[in-house]
Design a protein around this motif. Structure first.
Motif, PDB file in Angstrom:
ATOM      1  N   THR A 147       2.809   1.572  -4.593  1.00 24.28           N
ATOM      2  CA  THR A 147       2.839   0.211  -5.132  1.00 24.28           C
ATOM      3  C   THR A 147       2.747  -0.845  -4.038  1.00 24.28           C
ATOM      4  N   SER A 148       2.503  -0.457  -2.794  1.00 28.39           N
ATOM      5  CA  SER A 148       2.409  -1.419  -1.690  1.00 28.39           C
ATOM      6  C   SER A 148       1.128  -2.241  -1.816  1.00 28.39           C
ATOM      7  N   GLU A 149       1.281  -3.548  -1.917  1.00 29.73           N
ATOM      8  CA  GLU A 149       0.141  -4.453  -2.051  1.00 29.73           C
ATOM      9  C   GLU A 149      -0.193  -5.068  -0.698  1.00 29.73           C
ATOM     10  N   SER A 150      -1.469  -5.291  -0.453  1.00 29.06           N
ATOM     11  CA  SER A 150      -1.893  -5.914   0.796  1.00 29.06           C
ATOM     12  C   SER A 150      -1.235  -7.279   0.962  1.00 29.06           C
ATOM     13  N   ILE A 151      -0.811  -7.586   2.192  1.00 30.80           N
ATOM     14  CA  ILE A 151      -0.209  -8.888   2.455  1.00 30.80           C
ATOM     15  C   ILE A 151      -1.258  -9.976   2.596  1.00 30.80           C
ATOM     16  N   PHE A 152      -2.532  -9.596   2.681  1.00 34.56           N
ATOM     17  CA  PHE A 152      -3.601 -10.577   2.826  1.00 34.56           C
ATOM     18  C   PHE A 152      -4.481 -10.707   1.590  1.00 34.56           C
ATOM     19  N   PHE A 153      -4.579  -9.637   0.790  1.00 38.51           N
ATOM     20  CA  PHE A 153      -5.515  -9.627  -0.323  1.00 38.51           C
ATOM     21  C   PHE A 153      -4.755  -9.308  -1.609  1.00 38.51           C
ATOM     22  N   THR A 154      -4.524 -10.305  -2.429  1.00 41.93           N
ATOM     23  CA  THR A 154      -3.776 -10.125  -3.671  1.00 41.93           C
ATOM     24  C   THR A 154      -4.501  -9.149  -4.587  1.00 41.93           C
ATOM     25  N   GLY A 155      -3.761  -8.225  -5.143  1.00 45.77           N
ATOM     26  CA  GLY A 155      -4.343  -7.256  -6.057  1.00 45.77           C
ATOM     27  C   GLY A 155      -5.013  -6.081  -5.383  1.00 45.77           C
ATOM     28  N   PHE A 156      -4.971  -6.013  -4.045  1.00 45.65           N
ATOM     29  CA  PHE A 156      -5.552  -4.884  -3.323  1.00 45.65           C
ATOM     30  C   PHE A 156      -4.419  -3.980  -2.851  1.00 45.65           C
ATOM     31  N   TYR A 157      -4.520  -2.703  -3.185  1.00 40.89           N
ATOM     32  CA  TYR A 157      -3.494  -1.734  -2.850  1.00 40.89           C
ATOM     33  C   TYR A 157      -4.089  -0.737  -1.854  1.00 40.89           C
ATOM     34  N   PRO A 158      -3.807  -0.919  -0.574  1.00 44.16           N
ATOM     35  CA  PRO A 158      -4.501  -0.126   0.456  1.00 44.16           C
ATOM     36  C   PRO A 158      -4.176   1.362   0.417  1.00 44.16           C
ATOM     37  N   ASP A 159      -3.133   1.768  -0.288  1.00 41.71           N
ATOM     38  CA  ASP A 159      -2.816   3.185  -0.391  1.00 41.71           C
ATOM     39  C   ASP A 159      -3.552   3.875  -1.534  1.00 41.71           C
ATOM     40  N   TYR A 160      -4.451   3.170  -2.210  1.00 44.31           N
ATOM     41  CA  TYR A 160      -5.236   3.741  -3.311  1.00 44.31           C
ATOM     42  C   TYR A 160      -5.761   5.119  -2.917  1.00 44.31           C
ATOM     43  N   SER A 161      -5.611   6.077  -3.806  1.00 45.00           N
ATOM     44  CA  SER A 161      -5.995   7.447  -3.486  1.00 45.00           C
ATOM     45  C   SER A 161      -6.700   8.090  -4.675  1.00 45.00           C
ATOM     46  N   SER A 162      -7.591   9.027  -4.374  1.00 41.81           N
ATOM     47  CA  SER A 162      -8.356   9.674  -5.436  1.00 41.81           C
ATOM     48  C   SER A 162      -8.694  11.106  -5.030  1.00 41.81           C
ATOM     49  N   PRO A 163      -7.794  12.068  -5.285  1.00 39.01           N
ATOM     50  CA  PRO A 163      -8.073  13.455  -4.902  1.00 39.01           C
ATOM     51  C   PRO A 163      -9.210  14.046  -5.731  1.00 39.01           C
ATOM     52  N   ARG A 164      -9.825  15.086  -5.192  1.00 36.07           N
ATOM     53  CA  ARG A 164     -10.952  15.706  -5.882  1.00 36.07           C
ATOM     54  C   ARG A 164     -10.476  16.606  -7.022  1.00 36.07           C
ATOM     55  N   PHE A 165      -9.600  17.585  -6.727  1.00 40.02           N
ATOM     56  CA  PHE A 165      -9.081  18.495  -7.754  1.00 40.02           C
ATOM     57  C   PHE A 165      -7.575  18.645  -7.605  1.00 40.02           C
ATOM     58  N   ILE A 166      -6.886  18.690  -8.733  1.00 45.06           N
ATOM     59  CA  ILE A 166      -5.519  19.205  -8.798  1.00 45.06           C
ATOM     60  C   ILE A 166      -5.586  20.358  -9.794  1.00 45.06           C
ATOM     61  N   TYR A 167      -5.494  21.590  -9.296  1.00 47.39           N
ATOM     62  CA  TYR A 167      -5.945  22.752 -10.070  1.00 47.39           C
ATOM     63  C   TYR A 167      -4.992  23.940  -9.903  1.00 47.39           C
ATOM     64  N   ARG A 168      -4.554  24.497 -11.025  1.00 49.36           N
ATOM     65  CA  ARG A 168      -3.777  25.731 -11.081  1.00 49.36           C
ATOM     66  C   ARG A 168      -2.485  25.675 -10.265  1.00 49.36           C
ATOM     67  N   ASN A 169      -1.828  24.537 -10.266  1.00 48.37           N
ATOM     68  CA  ASN A 169      -0.527  24.428  -9.624  1.00 48.37           C
ATOM     69  C   ASN A 169       0.585  24.647 -10.651  1.00 48.37           C
ATOM     70  N   THR A 170       1.728  25.077 -10.180  1.00 47.44           N
ATOM     71  CA  THR A 170       2.939  25.120 -10.986  1.00 47.44           C
ATOM     72  C   THR A 170       3.824  23.967 -10.526  1.00 47.44           C
ATOM     73  N   ILE A 171       4.064  23.008 -11.430  1.00 49.23           N
ATOM     74  CA  ILE A 171       4.780  21.778 -11.081  1.00 49.23           C
ATOM     75  C   ILE A 171       5.923  21.635 -12.075  1.00 49.23           C
ATOM     76  N   ASP A 172       7.110  22.052 -11.668  1.00 45.90           N
ATOM     77  CA  ASP A 172       8.245  22.168 -12.592  1.00 45.90           C
ATOM     78  C   ASP A 172       9.499  21.510 -12.030  1.00 45.90           C
ATOM     79  N   ASN A 173      10.324  21.024 -12.941  1.00 49.16           N
ATOM     80  CA  ASN A 173      11.706  20.639 -12.634  1.00 49.16           C
ATOM     81  C   ASN A 173      11.818  19.574 -11.550  1.00 49.16           C
ATOM     82  N   ASN A 174      10.855  18.674 -11.494  1.00 47.12           N
ATOM     83  CA  ASN A 174      10.954  17.551 -10.569  1.00 47.12           C
ATOM     84  C   ASN A 174      11.702  16.404 -11.242  1.00 47.12           C
TER      85      ASN A 174
END
Length: 202
Positions: A147-174
């Motif tokens: 949720t960190s927003e750029s201090i210079f550009f309103t509405g720009f979130y420099p940590d924006y990320s876009s992975p290619r695949f999230i596949y066949r993981n076991t993601i439990d009890n978080n």
């Protein structure tokens, strides 16, 4: 920790990122079969490599593999992209700390992180997360962006990320979400077992 900076220079006027002449080369690493516990920041971190000098960077593109590691009781398990001021030397916070290498995160056991199991920050468009067990982390199994927003550009979130695949993981009890998309894009989330989290994918 993987990543370093070459020849940093910031032109003071105007103080914007395109005048920040720096380069990162960070590719072709294998981190395999390790046990990483009780680290204060992260178990494994991949720091950024910019695409500002694309022609000079292109020959250095190699696969980075994180495979078969056991990560327990770290603040975050695996972080790809910038993490804090030390690992993001660009004060003006555009994509000079992006992680754009082909990265395969596969068959790791990531449990009991104080925050998140896997954190993807600042692009990661060539990152695959496959066949990992991501259990019992205090916050999210996988976090995309922040949720960190750029201090210079309103509405720009420099940590924006876009992975290619999230596949066949076991993601439990978080503690919060199996996969939490803060600011990013999820294109292919397929054949995962996501159970007993506060929310599965959010």
């Amino acid at each position: 920790y993987v990543g370093f900076e070459l020849n940093p220079y910031i032109t003071p006027l105007p103080p914007f990122p395109l005048f920040n002449v720096q380069e990162y080369f960070s590719a072709g690493h294998t981190i395999q079969g390790n046990t990483l516990t009780n680290n204060l920041v992260t178990g494994i971190q991949l720091n950024g490599r910019s695409t500002y000098f694309y022609q000079s960077s292109l020959p250095y593109h190699r696969r980075t593999t994180i495979q078969g590691n056991t990560l327990r009781i770290n603040q975050d398990g695996i972080v790809a992209g910038r993490k804090d001021a030390i690992t993001n030397p660009s004060f003006y916070d555009l994509d000079f700390a992006s992680w754009g290498e082909y990265t395969d995160i596969i068959n790791n056991q990531i449990t009991n992180s104080l925050n998140d199991g896997i954190v993807l920050l600042n692009y990661n468009w060539m990152t695959d997360i496959r066949s990992n067990t991501i259990n019992s982390n205090n916050r999210n199994g996988i976090s995309i962006g922040s949720t960190s927003e750029s201090i210079f550009f309103t509405g720009f979130y420099p940590d924006y990320s876009s992975p290619r695949f999230i596949y066949r993981n076991t993601i439990d009890n978080n503690g919060k979400d199996g996969i939490h998309n803060y600011y990013g894009q999820l294109y292919y989330v397929s054949l995962n077992e996501i159970n007993n989290n506060n929310r599965g994918v959010y």
